[in-house]
Design a protein around this motif. Structure first.
Motif, PDB file in Angstrom:
ATOM      1  N   ALA A   1      -0.275   8.700  -1.943  1.00  0.00           N
ATOM      2  CA  ALA A   1      -1.402   9.437  -2.532  1.00  0.00           C
ATOM      3  C   ALA A   1      -2.292  10.037  -1.450  1.00  0.00           C
ATOM      4  O   ALA A   1      -2.770  11.170  -1.579  1.00  0.00           O
ATOM      5  N   PHE A   2      -2.505   9.289  -0.359  1.00  0.00           N
ATOM      6  CA  PHE A   2      -3.335   9.787   0.739  1.00  0.00           C
ATOM      7  C   PHE A   2      -2.668  10.986   1.400  1.00  0.00           C
ATOM      8  O   PHE A   2      -3.331  12.002   1.694  1.00  0.00           O
TER       9      PHE A   2
ATOM     10  N   ALA B   1       0.809  -1.226   0.000  1.00  0.00           N
ATOM     11  CA  ALA B   1       0.000   0.000   0.000  1.00  0.00           C
ATOM     12  C   ALA B   1       0.839   1.271   0.000  1.00  0.00           C
ATOM     13  O   ALA B   1       0.345   2.348   0.327  1.00  0.00           O
TER      14      ALA B   1
ATOM     15  N   ARG C   1      -4.327  -1.153   1.754  1.00  0.00           N
ATOM     16  CA  ARG C   1      -4.362  -0.554   0.412  1.00  0.00           C
ATOM     17  C   ARG C   1      -5.772  -0.152   0.021  1.00  0.00           C
ATOM     18  O   ARG C   1      -6.027   0.986  -0.381  1.00  0.00           O
ATOM     19  N   GLU C   2      -6.700  -1.084   0.157  1.00  0.00           N
ATOM     20  CA  GLU C   2      -8.067  -0.797  -0.272  1.00  0.00           C
ATOM     21  C   GLU C   2      -8.730   0.230   0.645  1.00  0.00           C
ATOM     22  O   GLU C   2      -9.496   1.088   0.185  1.00  0.00           O
TER      23      GLU C   2
ATOM     24  N   ILE D   1      -7.646   3.801  -0.183  1.00  0.00           N
ATOM     25  CA  ILE D   1      -8.320   4.288  -1.394  1.00  0.00           C
ATOM     26  C   ILE D   1      -9.730   4.763  -1.064  1.00  0.00           C
ATOM     27  O   ILE D   1     -10.148   5.865  -1.454  1.00  0.00           O
TER      28      ILE D   1
ATOM     29  N   ASP E   1       2.128   3.098  -2.457  1.00  0.00           N
ATOM     30  CA  ASP E   1       1.640   4.116  -3.397  1.00  0.00           C
ATOM     31  C   ASP E   1       0.360   4.769  -2.880  1.00  0.00           C
ATOM     32  O   ASP E   1       0.171   5.987  -3.035  1.00  0.00           O
ATOM     33  N   GLN E   2      -0.492   3.978  -2.258  1.00  0.00           N
ATOM     34  CA  GLN E   2      -1.750   4.522  -1.750  1.00  0.00           C
ATOM     35  C   GLN E   2      -1.495   5.412  -0.529  1.00  0.00           C
ATOM     36  O   GLN E   2      -2.175   6.417  -0.340  1.00  0.00           O
TER      37      GLN E   2
END
Length: 626
Positions: free
Chosen positions: A257-258, A251, A353-354, A357, A253-254
């Motif tokens: 991004a967060f 996770a 990760r999910e 998002i 990359d997530q």
């Protein structure tokens, strides 16, 4: 023995059936399927030599066998392997009964604490009880069915004992359920009585067909995500605490991004150190008792703490003194409910990760103020500059540990791996190390287990031979468990071990001094003329000892020689050692956070009396987050 069945069967011993089953296990996540087991380690004795040992011999061409030197070390190799495989792969360890089995208990605890899959097969006493007491057998007078292997129950995520062949199939399936569970994984122990291992049985052929275990990405409850989003939107000074779960979930990359979408700064735990790129403007660095004051200042003032994949150990929370805002609230993302609910948080029980998002979508463009983002970026920048200052080499005759780490960090490549465990170096690495990649940092600090360094590096090397692994080990730890260097040599692994000599148990020496215990029992000195160890310093030729295992060895006394030795070791195609002495007294500034280590309440020693006063002052700041 046989069974009545209408299904096709194959006659195998229990030991043979175990290996046949393990060969056929696969895992799948995000569309990628791969073998789960990378082979097995075994030290053979009367308890397993003719059972699992015979099976490993028979199937060695399709199930790799590795030879270990120490049972605890073999488990630690499995832990390093599982870390590099992102918990999507494991090794098997087989031992004889008695001391061979119980030597694995510490390794099992380390695996379970860190939520890392290893499969252990300690041999056990005769299931038939047709003999007298077996060599190395405990005989508890209160229970005939208790053996030394019951000690594994406290440190295993799953424990079983196979007394009859019919029990094997369901036990192996349960073992795989636990080993492949993102929330429940850890050490799995299946005790195998030595007679049962060699017993033949008509096993169903279906047990040995290829089986794929699908690793699900569990979604957090939608209502919980909505509640968490409202809490975050009301925050003015939030902070993210990123743990190892971010890495195991893939996770990273997530997370980036967060952070970028919200402007929230990210502090990292020891396990989560490589989850946020070091140079990112919002990377606050290490948080907690082994962290930096820059990250801890942000955490101390935070009104909302977003914990992602962290267990909130006492190092992370500074023994429940770090998060000082009286109105602080917690939002936790974790696959394990027990960790998601810590600190009385709003729990998001799900895959990191999910969940990241979906939580970012629920925030619908919200971010912190421009001033708050600027503060986060300023603290991150100041800490990177502070690292450069701390590791800068001066004209001192002996390298400090921080300077040594700076030189090593500069020599390590982007995909290379650093491995370390207990002592003073984990804290320094947590603050100072700049990982080149997500899998480039393996510091065992969940169980703080001395002796992990060398076998852990071997596990990383076996899992990914394309990486150069650097095992960083202090002199105190080296004296506990060095013999697996021979395993690295035997397997032709490209590993460089750096033996750092600070003349004793340096970490505990520093801690002992601050606690009023005057470094007692932490330095290596001969016994003097009286009752104390105040004689000459014990001199150990670590370089010669390491060379005796067959590794190539270099020694260094200064920055220039150390850098040159590292380069030669990097160019060497095999297992290498670099020995370096560091200044035992050279330390740099602390984290600005506290760690609770109780001090004697009464004492005739003035040093202890003073330390108790300081302890009481800090303990008064502790509180539960309700």
């Amino acid at each position: 023995m046989s069974q009545n069945t209408s299904h096709p069967t194959i006659r195998l011993t229990v030991g043979q059936a175990v290996i046949r089953f393990l060969q056929a296990q696969y895992v799948e996540r995000d569309g990628t399927t791969e073998k789960f087991f990378g082979g097995g380690f075994g030290i053979f004795g009367h308890g397993n030599v003719a059972g699992l040992g015979q099976a490993m011999l028979e199937y060695q061409d399709t199930f790799p066998y590795y030879q270990g030197r120490n049972e605890q070390g073999m488990v630690h190799i499995g832990i390093g392997y599982a870390k590099m495989r992102n918990r999507l792969g494991a090794l098997v360890v087989s031992t004889s009964i008695g001391p061979g089995a119980t030597n694995m208990v510490t390794g099992a605890a380390t695996a379970t604490v860190n939520h890392l899959p290893v499969l252990l097969f300690p041999a056990d006493v005769f299931a038939t009880r047709s003999t007298g007491a077996v060599l190395q057998q405990q005989e508890p007078p209160y229970a005939g069915d208790v053996t030394a292997n019951d000690s594994f129950r406290a440190v295993s995520r799953y424990f079983d004992r196979i007394n009859r062949p019919e029990q094997l199939a369901p036990a192996l399936l349960e073992a795989m359920r636990v080993l492949t569970s993102p929330a429940d994984t850890g050490a799995v122990t299946i005790a195998l009585p030595q007679d049962t291992q060699a017993e033949a049985f008509d096993f169903p052929e279906g047990l040995f067909e290829d089986r794929v275990w699908h690793i699900a990405r569990a979604r957090a409850d939608r209502a919980a995500i909505a509640r968490a989003a409202e809490i975050i939107k009301a925050a003015t000074r939030p902070v993210i605490i990123s743990g190892g779960g971010v890495i195991y979930s893939d996770a990273v990359d997530q997370l980036v991004a967060f952070a970028e979408g919200t402007g929230i700064g990210v502090g990292v735990t020891q396990a989560g150190k490589a989850s946020m790129p070091h140079e990112h403007p919002l990377a606050l660095g290490a948080v907690g008792a082994s962290g930096s004051r820059f990250a801890n200042d942000i955490a101390r003032d935070a009104d909302v703490v977003i914990g992602i994949g962290t267990r909130y150990t006492d190092f992370t929370t500074a023994s429940n003194t770090l998060f000082g805002n009286p109105d602080v609230r917690f939002v936790n993302i974790n696959v394990a409910e027990i960790d998601a609910l810590k600190e009385s948080a709003t729990p998001l029980v799900g895959d990191a990760r999910e969940t990241l998002i979906e939580l970012l979508e629920a925030l619908d463009g919200w971010s912190v103020s421009a001033d708050a983002r600027a503060t986060n970026e300023s603290h991150a920048s100041e800490w990177r500059a502070e690292i450069d200052r701390i590791i800068e080499v001066d004209d001192s005759p002996t390298l400090s540990q921080a300077q040594m780490l700076g030189i090593l960090n500069a020599a390590v490549g982007e995909r290379d791996v650093i491995v370390n465990a207990a002592g003073s170096m984990p804290g320094d690495l947590h603050r100072l190390w700049r990982p080149g990649s997500t899998k480039g940092y393996d510091i065992e600090y969940g169980n703080s287990c001395m002796g992990y360094e060398i076998p852990g590096a071997i596990g990383n090397g076996l899992a990914d031979r394309s990486r150069h692994v650097f095992g960083l080990i202090g002199d105190g730890t080296y004296l506990m468990l060095s013999q697996e260097i021979l395993t690295a040599v035997q397997e032709h692994l490209k590993i460089t071990f750096i033996i750092v000599d600070n003349f004793g148990y340096g970490s505990i020496a520093a801690l002992s001094e601050t606690l009023g215990s005057q470094t007692f029992g932490t330095r290596f000195h001969e016994r003097g003329s009286g009752t104390r160890h105040d004689g000459s310093r014990l001199e150990v030729d670590f370089a010669a000892n390491a060379a005796s295992y067959g590794a190539k060895v270099w020694s260094a006394d200064n920055a220039t020689d150390f850098a040159a030795a590292l380069q030669e070791a990097k160019d060497y195609d095999g297992t290498s050692i670099v020995y370096v002495r560091v200044d035992a007294q050279a330390r740099f500034g602390g984290s600005g956070a506290w760690w609770d280590v109780p001090v004697a309440e009464v004492s005739a020693l003035e040093s202890t009396q003073h330390a108790r006063v300081v302890y009481e002052e800090n303990r008064a700041k502790q509180h539960l987050y309700l």
